[in-house]
Design a protein around this motif. Structure first.
Motif, mmCIF file in Angstrom:
data_model
loop_
_atom_site.group_PDB
_atom_site.id
_atom_site.type_symbol
_atom_site.label_atom_id
_atom_site.label_comp_id
_atom_site.label_asym_id
_atom_site.label_seq_id
_atom_site.Cartn_x
_atom_site.Cartn_y
_atom_site.Cartn_z
ATOM 1 N N ALA B 128 0.813 -1.223 0.070
ATOM 2 C CA ALA B 128 -0.077 0.048 0.052
ATOM 3 C C ALA B 128 0.800 1.116 -0.020
ATOM 4 O O ALA B 128 0.514 2.351 -0.826
ATOM 5 C CB ALA B 128 -0.851 0.004 1.245
ATOM 6 N N LEU B 129 2.166 1.195 0.818
ATOM 7 C CA LEU B 129 2.858 2.320 0.760
ATOM 8 C C LEU B 129 3.486 2.556 -0.504
ATOM 9 O O LEU B 129 3.511 3.579 -1.272
ATOM 10 C CB LEU B 129 3.952 2.090 1.653
ATOM 11 C CG LEU B 129 4.725 3.170 2.363
ATOM 12 C CD1 LEU B 129 3.816 3.992 2.945
ATOM 13 C CD2 LEU B 129 5.625 2.692 3.422
ATOM 14 N N GLN B 130 4.059 1.710 -1.301
ATOM 15 C CA GLN B 130 4.683 1.515 -2.747
ATOM 16 C C GLN B 130 3.431 2.064 -3.522
ATOM 17 O O GLN B 130 3.883 3.063 -4.443
ATOM 18 C CB GLN B 130 4.822 0.261 -3.318
ATOM 19 C CG GLN B 130 6.302 -0.190 -2.646
ATOM 20 C CD GLN B 130 6.747 -1.525 -3.230
ATOM 21 O OE1 GLN B 130 6.835 -2.462 -2.476
ATOM 22 N NE2 GLN B 130 6.848 -1.823 -4.510
ATOM 23 N N PHE B 131 2.085 1.410 -3.520
ATOM 24 C CA PHE B 131 1.037 2.044 -4.177
ATOM 25 C C PHE B 131 0.941 3.790 -4.362
ATOM 26 O O PHE B 131 0.799 4.354 -5.063
ATOM 27 C CB PHE B 131 -0.020 1.403 -4.116
ATOM 28 C CG PHE B 131 -1.174 1.498 -5.116
ATOM 29 C CD1 PHE B 131 -1.184 0.985 -6.494
ATOM 30 C CD2 PHE B 131 -2.343 2.191 -4.781
ATOM 31 C CE1 PHE B 131 -1.970 1.034 -7.278
ATOM 32 C CE2 PHE B 131 -3.131 2.323 -5.703
ATOM 33 C CZ PHE B 131 -3.249 1.755 -6.965
ATOM 34 N N ALA B 132 1.114 4.003 -2.834
ATOM 35 C CA ALA B 132 0.662 5.403 -2.448
ATOM 36 C C ALA B 132 1.611 6.441 -3.164
ATOM 37 O O ALA B 132 1.381 7.479 -3.793
ATOM 38 C CB ALA B 132 0.488 5.705 -0.938
ATOM 39 N N LEU B 133 3.221 6.021 -2.928
ATOM 40 C CA LEU B 133 4.139 6.739 -3.572
ATOM 41 C C LEU B 133 4.046 6.904 -5.016
ATOM 42 O O LEU B 133 4.242 8.090 -5.515
ATOM 43 C CB LEU B 133 5.595 6.231 -3.021
ATOM 44 C CG LEU B 133 6.783 7.070 -3.467
ATOM 45 C CD1 LEU B 133 6.608 8.388 -2.615
ATOM 46 C CD2 LEU B 133 7.868 6.122 -3.050
#
Lengths: 83, 211
Positions: B128-133
């Motif tokens: 989710a963190l990668q996707f948000a970035l």
């Protein structure tokens, strides 16, 4: 009559200097409140001197409603400091 | 001229407050000075007999515009930092203690000079963190250094945390301001993170001490 207005202008210069010099944001808000009230009272004085009811009505409206901006801005700044 | 001295003196307040307004640096201070300018302008308009203009200036120019601008400045001048939340339900406890005690004050101090504020967004998983970035939901990612995939691992293993910034200008600012022993600042528009959840930093420290 001009002496009254000149004295009020001198009194208005005090919070203007305070808002210019002080870096604390709440001191600036206090100076803003002082200036907003003082200018409204000056509008009322001018309306009485000129016997102009239209300006007097506007002065009353600015005096009563104009400080709502101060309240809204104070809420936003307070929430900013909490975050 | 002399009989109109009060009118001249009141009219001179308008350029005075306008000069005060354009010399402000902090946007919130500028908003307050804008309110002062609106009050003085309403006084000048009423003095010259334009009561309707004075009322409009006080209601729209002062009240509405500074409220809208305060909301706009508050929502735009912020650094959105994504972190990893662990399984703890409480958000405060989800952030590792070193992040909250050392890194966030240093980060706030670094961006305070540029009148930005820090907005921490905990994400449940590294994906989710990668996707948000990658989708530009957040400006920067702060993860423990062990969380980074080895293919992208940096040589600087001394720093316990990695701060990956998506914006070049922000990267230059943060890389110069943050202490290198606390966090390693890197610049990348996409980040590859390992999916395994890392052990908490306290237990890592205990393992290192025991080993």
């Amino acid at each position: 009559m001009n002496g009254i207005l000149l004295a009020m202008i001198l009194a208005l210069l005090i919070p203007i200097y305070e808002a210019w010099q002080d870096e604390d944001i709440w001191q600036k808000m206090l100076a803003f409140a002082s200036i907003a009230t003082k200018t409204s009272i000056m509008i009322l004085v001018v309306s009485v001197l000129r016997d102009d009811w239209m300006i007097g009505l506007v002065g009353v409206l600015i005096l009563s409603v104009g400080n709502a901006a101060l309240m809204l801005l104070a809420h936003i700044i307070r929430r900013l400091n909490e975050a | 001229m002399l009989e109109n001295l009060d009118v001249v003196a009141i009219a001179a307040l308008l350029p005075l407050t306008a000069c005060m307004l354009v010399t402000q640096v902090d946007p919130y201070h500028a908003l307050i000075i804008r309110g002062i300018l609106g009050a003085v302008a309403a006084l000048v308009y009423a003095l010259f007999g334009a009561a309707d203009v004075a009322l409009t200036e006080a209601l729209v120019g002062t009240m509405l515009s500074i409220t809208l601008y305060a909301i706009a400045v508050r929502s735009s001048m912020s650094l959105r930092l994504g972190t990893l939340a662990t399984a703890a339900p409480n958000l405060d406890a989800a952030v590792p203690s070193a992040l909250g005690q050392q890194l966030f004050p240093a980060l706030r101090q670094a961006i305070k000079k540029h009148h930005l504020r820090l907005e921490v967004l905990p994400y449940a998983s590294p994906q989710a963190l990668q996707f948000a970035l990658e989708n530009k939901e957040i400006h920067a990612v702060c993860v423990p250094a062990e969380q980074l995939a080895t293919t992208q691992g940096t040589d600087d293993v001394a720093a316990p945390y990695l701060l990956n910034v998506r914006i070049p200008r922000l990267y230059e600012t943060l890389a110069a301001a943050l202490p290198p022993e606390l966090v390693a600042v890197s610049f990348s528009r996409a980040l590859r993170l390992t999916s395994a959840a890392p052990p908490p930093p306290d237990s890592q420290l205990q393992n290192a001490l025991e080993g």
